[in-house]
Design a protein around this motif. Structure first.
Motif, short mmCIF file in Angstrom:
data_model
loop_
_atom_site.label_atom_id
_atom_site.label_comp_id
_atom_site.label_asym_id
_atom_site.label_seq_id
_atom_site.Cartn_x
_atom_site.Cartn_y
_atom_site.Cartn_z
N VAL A 131 -1.60 53.34 20.13
CA VAL A 131 -0.34 52.85 20.70
C VAL A 131 -0.07 53.55 22.03
O VAL A 131 0.29 52.90 23.03
CB VAL A 131 0.83 53.07 19.70
CG1 VAL A 131 2.18 52.82 20.35
CG2 VAL A 131 0.65 52.17 18.47
N SER A 135 0.18 51.77 25.69
CA SER A 135 1.42 51.89 26.48
C SER A 135 1.13 52.44 27.86
O SER A 135 1.78 52.05 28.84
CB SER A 135 2.42 52.86 25.83
OG SER A 135 2.58 52.55 24.50
N VAL A 154 -0.93 47.58 17.18
CA VAL A 154 -0.63 48.06 18.54
C VAL A 154 0.26 47.05 19.25
O VAL A 154 1.26 47.42 19.88
CB VAL A 154 -1.95 48.27 19.34
CG1 VAL A 154 -1.67 48.48 20.83
CG2 VAL A 154 -2.71 49.47 18.79
N ASN A 157 3.79 47.36 18.45
CA ASN A 157 4.43 48.58 18.96
C ASN A 157 4.44 48.67 20.48
O ASN A 157 5.04 49.59 21.05
CB ASN A 157 3.73 49.81 18.36
CG ASN A 157 4.13 50.01 16.92
OD1 ASN A 157 5.19 50.56 16.62
ND2 ASN A 157 3.31 49.51 16.00
N VAL A 158 3.75 47.75 21.13
CA VAL A 158 3.74 47.72 22.60
C VAL A 158 4.06 46.29 23.01
O VAL A 158 3.20 45.57 23.54
CB VAL A 158 2.36 48.19 23.16
CG1 VAL A 158 2.42 48.38 24.67
CG2 VAL A 158 1.91 49.49 22.50
#
Ligand code: 13P
Ligand code: SF4
Length: 303
Positions: A131, A135, A154, A157-158
């Motif tokens: 992650v 980012s 991922v 979360n991004v």
């Protein structure tokens, strides 16, 4: 000191060797290692060692990573046939084709890939830092490979990046079903569920904690819970029981990675004795594969 363990210790000294072992290998092999950890921890240990010889107890992409980070050292695999099936789901050629299909996209590749495939990546990641790596990537579009489950985790979360998923998967984590996890949670009232991000979305939806194998150790140590349902490979139980005395860990059925179980104390002794199973890679492959690994480790080549 007697027996296989004693002979391994003596050979280790004689060869000035360090033994690295992944959290999934057999418990008695973990016990003779200098470092036991997750893929990231072992990559860092491999990049920092001053031993002449690295013995890697795990699967071949891990031994290759150690060699790429230490081209001047001898890296031995006690079981050179211990291959991760997910790493074989993504060839360098198929990455080149994906780059043509998605021009301008950054390629983030899981460390669970073969050396040749790493030559086509912009940056590597592991399950502990995927992650963060995504980012920090400047590109708005990312090809994430080869694990579609980790890639989906991922992308959740991004959310500001467009993430193109690959069709790879870890057969062990893919086979852990939400029903298995729910059943174990129901039969262990009060249990906390930990899941590896290589698991399917259905399993992750049931998890109280999602993280790498090393992340699980830290979480279980800090938690007040007494019982944990652990959605990952069963070898993890050895480390968890050692570091969390008095706590119980239950695993879904059949969560065994055969490749991680091939290495034995006998094969470690044999390889140190005969200096067998050496990882050899072409220099140009190592030089190109080192770039995404060093980016991940935060040394030169910022993304
Ligand atoms: P980590 O140890 O990085 O969590 O990876 C799990 C795994 O499947 C390694 O093959
Ligand atoms: Fe590969 Fe899965 Fe085994 Fe890890 S557990 S080595 S990802 S098959």
């Amino acid at each position: 000191m007697e027996g296989t363990v004693g002979r391994i210790r003596a050979l280790k000294e004689k060869r000035n060797a360090v033994i690295l072992a992944h959290n999934y290998v057999a418990g008695d092999v973990q016990d003779i290692a200098d470092h036991v950890g997750d893929s990231l921890g072992l990559s860092v240990a491999a990049s920092e060692t001053d031993a002449d010889v690295i013995v890697f107890c795990g699967v071949t992409f891990m031994g290759e990573t150690a060699k790429i980070l230490n081209p001047g050292k001898t890296v031995l695999m006690p079981e050179p046939e211990a291959r991760c099936p997910m790493a074989d789901m993504c060839s360098a050629e198929s990455i080149r084709a994906a780059k043509l299909e998605h021009p301008g996209a950054a390629v983030i590749g899981y460390v669970n890939t073969n050396a040749e495939s790493k030559t086509e990546m912009d940056v590597c990641c592991t399950s502990s830092n995927a992650v963060g790596v995504a980012s920090a990537t400047e590109a708005g579009k990312i090809i994430f490979l080869p694990d579609a489950n980790l890639g989906r985790y991922v992308s959740e979360n991004v959310p500001d990046k467009e993430i193109v998923l690959w069709e790879g998967y870890c057969p062990v984590h893919q086979s852990i079903s939400p029903d298995d996890v729910s059943r174990l949670a129901a039969s262990n009232p009060g249990a906390v569920v930990m899941a590896h991000p290589e698991c399917t979305a259905g399993v992750l939806a049931l998890a109280d904690y999602i993280g790498s194998t090393e992340g699980m150790v830290g979480f279980a140590k800090a938690s007040d819970a007494k019982t944990f349902v652990v959605a990952t490979e069963v070898g993890m139980g050895h480390r968890l029981e050692l570091e969390c005395p008095g706590k119980d860990f239950v695993f879904p059925p059949n969560s065994v990675c055969e490749a991680m179980k091939i290495t034995t104390l006998e094969s470690v002794e044999k390889c140190l004795e005969g200096m067998t199973g050496e990882i050899r890679l072409p220099k140009d492959v190592m030089d190109r594969a080192r770039v995404p690994l060093e980016r991940m480790l935060g040394t030169p080549n910022p993304v």
